[in-house]
Design an enzyme around this catalytic site. Structure first.
Site, short mmCIF file in Angstrom:
data_model
loop_
_atom_site.label_atom_id
_atom_site.label_comp_id
_atom_site.label_asym_id
_atom_site.label_seq_id
_atom_site.Cartn_x
_atom_site.Cartn_y
_atom_site.Cartn_z
N ASP A 90 0.80 -1.22 0.00
CA ASP A 90 0.00 0.00 0.00
C ASP A 90 0.84 1.28 0.00
O ASP A 90 0.30 2.38 0.20
CB ASP A 90 -0.99 -0.01 1.17
CG ASP A 90 -2.19 -0.91 0.86
OD1 ASP A 90 -2.47 -1.13 -0.33
OD2 ASP A 90 -2.82 -1.39 1.81
N ASP A 148 -6.94 -4.94 -3.91
CA ASP A 148 -6.65 -3.55 -3.57
C ASP A 148 -5.41 -3.03 -4.28
O ASP A 148 -5.27 -1.84 -4.56
CB ASP A 148 -6.44 -3.38 -2.06
CG ASP A 148 -7.34 -4.26 -1.20
OD1 ASP A 148 -7.70 -5.36 -1.66
OD2 ASP A 148 -7.66 -3.86 -0.08
N ARG A 220 -16.18 -2.91 -1.77
CA ARG A 220 -15.01 -2.04 -1.99
C ARG A 220 -13.99 -2.72 -2.91
O ARG A 220 -13.32 -2.06 -3.69
CB ARG A 220 -14.38 -1.60 -0.68
CG ARG A 220 -13.40 -0.44 -0.88
CD ARG A 220 -13.08 0.35 0.36
NE ARG A 220 -12.44 -0.40 1.40
CZ ARG A 220 -13.01 -0.78 2.54
NH1 ARG A 220 -14.27 -0.48 2.78
NH2 ARG A 220 -12.33 -1.46 3.45
N TRP A 224 -12.22 -1.17 -6.05
CA TRP A 224 -10.76 -1.16 -6.30
C TRP A 224 -10.46 -1.71 -7.70
O TRP A 224 -9.60 -1.19 -8.41
CB TRP A 224 -10.02 -2.01 -5.28
CG TRP A 224 -9.98 -1.59 -3.84
CD1 TRP A 224 -9.95 -2.45 -2.77
CD2 TRP A 224 -9.88 -0.26 -3.28
NE1 TRP A 224 -9.86 -1.74 -1.59
CE2 TRP A 224 -9.82 -0.39 -1.88
CE3 TRP A 224 -9.86 1.03 -3.82
CZ2 TRP A 224 -9.74 0.69 -1.00
CZ3 TRP A 224 -9.79 2.12 -2.97
CH2 TRP A 224 -9.73 1.96 -1.59
N1 GLY Z 1 -7.07 -1.79 1.39
C1 GLY Z 1 -7.80 -2.24 2.51
C2 GLY Z 1 -9.24 -1.90 2.46
O1 GLY Z 1 -9.79 -1.59 1.43
O2 GLY Z 1 -9.85 -1.96 3.51
#
Ligand code: GLY
Length: 369
Positions: A90, A148, A220, A224
């Site tokens: 990240d 992600d 989510r 992403w």
């Molecule tokens: N990248 C971690 C989340 O989306 O919570």
């Protein structure tokens, strides 16, 4: 008229960030409880979003105090770059929205060096056998990749452009292709985690991760994949990434409840206290606006108008403009439902993507990603 409506919304964001910058300051806000953002440690994965939000507002207002705060945050994050061990994939989220943003806006050489250092770390996580970027650091997760990471790839594309060295881009493309093959399903949904044998690169299995199950559809994660594929398409021009982003967008829209607020997982059983995730909606809206720039003119309006509708709904029902005691912009996000952590609360990345989508609706096409 979109522009007038979006301009009014933008003014709310400028006012709110102007105010909250004085209480949040050069910190690391993550989740808002009882109206105040709780702060995280300096190495937390979301630490780029607050400076990113400050840079979005600075870009248009040239408010020097926002620049100072965002720069101070970047300086504090240097400790993480030097510490090395806490770094994970990240670094894209963390340094694209802080250092790349400052470099793009102000040409700061120090910011460029920070972002190149982060990009070099990300490249160092590439597993050549499996053609994926390793996500986390736990020894038992050495062969794990997660959806992600599609949002971390822009740091690599940017680094190739800045350094004239194609290696960063090569790794990003190979990771994106592995994601296309191993994560994305024909219906546009995606796995969260796929595990590979780190020695041979063979796929072992998918895990549910932050979703309900290995075969469910974490909302989510869908966002992403939508936005990440669109950004890979923006940097490479490859049609296969545009097609993947479209599939994700159609899946997202087809499963979205009428009021624009997605459940945390589109395939989780509904219950009375369902965890919802406004951050997925805000990210998907910004991703669809990105996608609208990449498709032929006759398709563009579809994605733009659906994104606008989504932002309008979020604004009508889930923003906190009228609450002077709330530091956040967007309510009702969920960080991690399977762990029951931070459910139906404001999240800093929800705020960021909401503001970014509003910028795009006003015609801003440049991106920090
Ligand atoms: N990248 C971690 C989340 O989306 O919570």
């Amino acid at each position: 008229m979109t522009t007038q409506w979006a301009n009014e919304l933008w003014n709310n964001i400028v006012d709110k960030v102007g105010l909250t910058s004085t209480t949040i300051g050069a910190g690391f806000p993550y989740i808002s409880y009882k109206g105040r953002y709780e702060h995280e440690k300096v190495d937390w994965w979301t630490n780029g979003f607050w400076p990113g939000l400050l840079w979005l507002v600075y870009r248009e207002t040239r408010n020097e105090s926002l620049k100072e705060i965002a720069s101070d945050i970047e300086t504090k994050m240097d400790a993480v770059l030097l510490d090395f061990y806490p770094l994970h994939h990240d670094v894209g989220f963390m340094w694209s929205l802080s250092s790349v943003a400052q470099f793009k806006l102000l040409g700061s050489e120090l910011s460029k060096r920070r972002a190149m250092t982060a990009a070099s770390h990300l490249l160092g996580r590439y597993n050549a056998k499996g053609q994926f970027i390793r996500a986390w650091n736990q020894p038992e997760r050495v062969g794990w990749a997660i959806i992600d990471c599609m949002m971390n790839l822009p740091l690599l594309y940017w680094a190739s452009e800045e350094s004239n060295d194609p290696r960063f881009r090569h790794a990003a493309i190979l990771h994106a292709d592995t994601t296309l093959r191993e994560f994305l399903r024909p219906d546009g949904s995606t796995h969260h985690i796929v595990c590979f044998d780190p020695e041979t690169g063979e796929r072992i299995e998918a895990h549910g991760g932050q979703g309900y199950s290995p075969d469910s559809a974490w909302s989510r994660g869908t966002a992403w994949s939508l936005y990440g594929m669109a950004l890979s398409a923006r940097y490479t021009g490859e049609v296969r990434y545009i097609d993947a982003a479209k599939r994700a967008a159609h899946f997202f829209l087809a499963n979205l409840p009428e009021d624009g607020l997605p459940p945390w997982d589109f395939r989780a059983p509904w219950d009375e206290d369902m965890a919802m995730d406004s951050s997925a909606a805000a990210c998907a809206a910004s991703g669809m606006l990105e996608l609208s720039l990449l498709v032929p003119k006759e398709e563009s309006e579809l994605y733009r108008s659906r994104a606008e509708k989504l932002v309008r709904k979020l604004n009508e029902r889930y923003t906190a403009w009228n609450d002077p005691n709330e530091e956040a912009i967007l309510r009702m996000g969920t960080a991690n439902c399977p762990r029951n952590t931070h459910v139906n609360v404001p999240l800093i990345y929800g705020d960021y993507f909401f503001a970014e989508a509003v910028c795009k609706l006003r015609g801003m096409q440049d991106t920090f990603w």
